[in-house]
Scaffold this active site. Structure first.
Site, PDB file in Angstrom:
ATOM      1  N   TYR A  61     -39.132  36.003  -7.443  1.00 28.45           N
ATOM      2  CA  TYR A  61     -39.582  36.899  -8.516  1.00 28.45           C
ATOM      3  C   TYR A  61     -39.004  36.476  -9.867  1.00 28.45           C
ATOM      4  CZ  TYR A  61     -41.140  40.342  -5.059  1.00 28.45           C
ATOM      5  OH  TYR A  61     -41.785  40.986  -4.047  1.00 28.45           O
ATOM      6  N   LYS A 108     -13.475  55.518   7.366  1.00 16.91           N
ATOM      7  CA  LYS A 108     -14.608  56.227   6.751  1.00 16.91           C
ATOM      8  C   LYS A 108     -15.748  55.232   6.490  1.00 16.91           C
ATOM      9  CE  LYS A 108     -12.318  55.591   2.299  1.00 16.91           C
ATOM     10  NZ  LYS A 108     -11.390  56.183   1.336  1.00 16.91           N
TER      11      LYS A 108
HETATM   12  C1  PLP Z   1     -10.213  55.391   1.294  1.00 16.80           C
HETATM   13  C2  PLP Z   1      -8.867  55.992   1.179  1.00 16.80           C
HETATM   14  C3  PLP Z   1      -7.721  55.291   1.569  1.00 16.80           C
HETATM   15  C4  PLP Z   1      -7.748  53.839   1.988  1.00 16.80           C
HETATM   16  O1  PLP Z   1      -7.745  52.989   0.860  1.00 16.80           O
HETATM   17  P1  PLP Z   1      -7.729  51.395   1.017  1.00 16.80           P
HETATM   18  O2  PLP Z   1      -7.613  50.902  -0.361  1.00 16.80           O
HETATM   19  O3  PLP Z   1      -9.037  51.030   1.645  1.00 16.80           O
HETATM   20  O4  PLP Z   1      -6.577  51.061   1.889  1.00 16.80           O
HETATM   21  C5  PLP Z   1      -6.508  55.961   1.553  1.00 16.80           C
HETATM   22  N1  PLP Z   1      -6.433  57.254   1.155  1.00 16.80           N
HETATM   23  C6  PLP Z   1      -7.514  57.949   0.758  1.00 16.80           C
HETATM   24  C7  PLP Z   1      -7.350  59.367   0.323  1.00 16.80           C
HETATM   25  C8  PLP Z   1      -8.758  57.348   0.749  1.00 16.80           C
HETATM   26  O5  PLP Z   1      -9.834  58.045   0.337  1.00 16.80           O
END
Ligand code: PLP
Length: 340
Positions: free
Chosen positions: A235, A34
């Site tokens: 800045y 994702k």
């Molecule tokens: C993002 C996510 C993961 C992965 O988590 P990590 O800590 O990056 O391994 C797994 N399950 C769900 C439902 C997620 O949203």
């Protein structure tokens, strides 16, 4: 040299997949890509992960799933986030599996995963309905597998209790932290994100879990200045020289994902660790140099031992947020892939 160059090392991704598969044993590894593969490039990471034995791709939204489908015609793809009734037809066309986490009607034309809330207190059903034919998975998400073993064990127990009656349905619970630390959470499949990218879910050194960082971020010194006693840079005059000081200006800033709260972190300049000083601007950061260096000296902002975990510690956040916030695309940046 580009002003902001991101290089994904797909060999490192494949290595991390092998590390996770060794740990997981019989359980499948599902690659979570994702948010454009946590800023690393979803399609490239997905390809490397599938090559090395991950069996499924997980994303948050249907649009992410559709983009992946275009790159990966045959992969199994699951949308883990909420979707509306208006998205079911598109999911079916893209041959994507959906997740149901509310009491809304369960779509019957696509494969569905039921998400149970076992303590995350976010998405998730408080009770599992009895599964219809198109229910292909039962899942839950852990709230604190990186820090709290008592609560994690309680969530695992609740999930096992709730799903015990359905031994034929795929059960998946673990994220990266749980895959690495909780054998009881591995079950049929683990949904691993952060560890794929070679970043520690525990905020420490990824090498401790045999993970290799997969993303390099490079720039160069675009200007060199000598500050005299009392001169400042940037800045707010937040850095004032207490002695004559050589400063290198690097042409990336918070618009590129180098956050304003990363002042004080280290980057490599010509291979040496140097401290970022003063206020981070939109398009520039200042680095304290060991001496006068040439314009064009390479700067490494991630990679070669500069870890996202370190930047996160300085910024009082997690490495996930550092990498997801990187601006890796044209026109501000260039992307490259090595190890193909
Ligand atoms: C993002 C996510 C993961 C992965 O988590 P990590 O800590 O990056 O391994 C797994 N399950 C769900 C439902 C997620 O949203």
């Amino acid at each position: 040299m580009a002003r902001s160059l991101f290089t994904l090392d797909v060999d490192a991704v494949r290595h991390n997949v092998r590390t996770l598969r060794d740990v997981l044993g019989e359980a499948e590894l599902w690659a979570v890509v994702k948010a454009d593969g946590y800023g690393h490039g979803a399609a490239d990471v997905a390809r490397a992960a599938l090559d090395a034995g991950a069996t499924t791709l997980c994303v948050a939204t249907l649009d992410e799933a559709k983009a992946l489908r275009r790159a990966h015609g045959h992969a199994r793809i699951i949308v883990m986030g909420p979707t509306g009734p208006g998205e079911v037809a598109g999911a079916k066309r893209a041959r994507v599996e959906l997740t149901v986490a509310t009491d809304a009607p369960i779509p019957d034309s696509v494969p569905v995963h039921l998400k149970l809330d076992t303590g995350m207190g976010r998405w998730g059903l408080s009770e599992l309905p009895s599964p219809d034919r198109n229910i292909v998975g039962m899942m839950s998400h852990l709230a604190s597998a990186d820090v709290d073993s008592g609560f994690t064990r309680e969530q695992i127990r609740r999930f096992l209790d709730a799903t015990a009656a359905y031994p034929d349905i795929t059960r998946h619970l673990a994220n990266s932290a749980a895959a690495l630390r909780y054998p009881a959470a591995r079950l049929d499949a683990a949904r691993c994100g952060i560890a794929l990218y070679g970043i520690s879910p525990f905020g420490g050194d990824p090498a401790a879990d045999d993970l290799r960082p997969a993303l390099r971020w490079e720039s160069e010194v675009a200007q060199v200045r000598r500050l005299l006693l009392g001169d400042s840079t940037g800045y707010g005059r937040r850095f004032v020289a207490e002695r004559p000081t050589w400063i290198g200006l690097v042409p990336v800033g918070y618009a590129d994902g180098f956050r304003r709260d990363m002042t004080g972190t280290d980057v490599l300049v010509g291979g040496d660790r140097c401290r970022v000083v003063g206020t981070v601007s939109m398009d520039a950061v200042a680095v304290e140099l060991p001496g006068e260096l040439a314009v064009g000296t390479p700067v490494t902002l991630l990679g070669d031992g500069i870890l996202a975990e370190e930047h996160a510690r300085i910024a009082d956040t997690i490495a996930y947020e550092i990498v997801c916030g990187l601006n890796t695309r044209a026109p501000r940046a260039r992307r490259d892939v090595i190890g193909v």
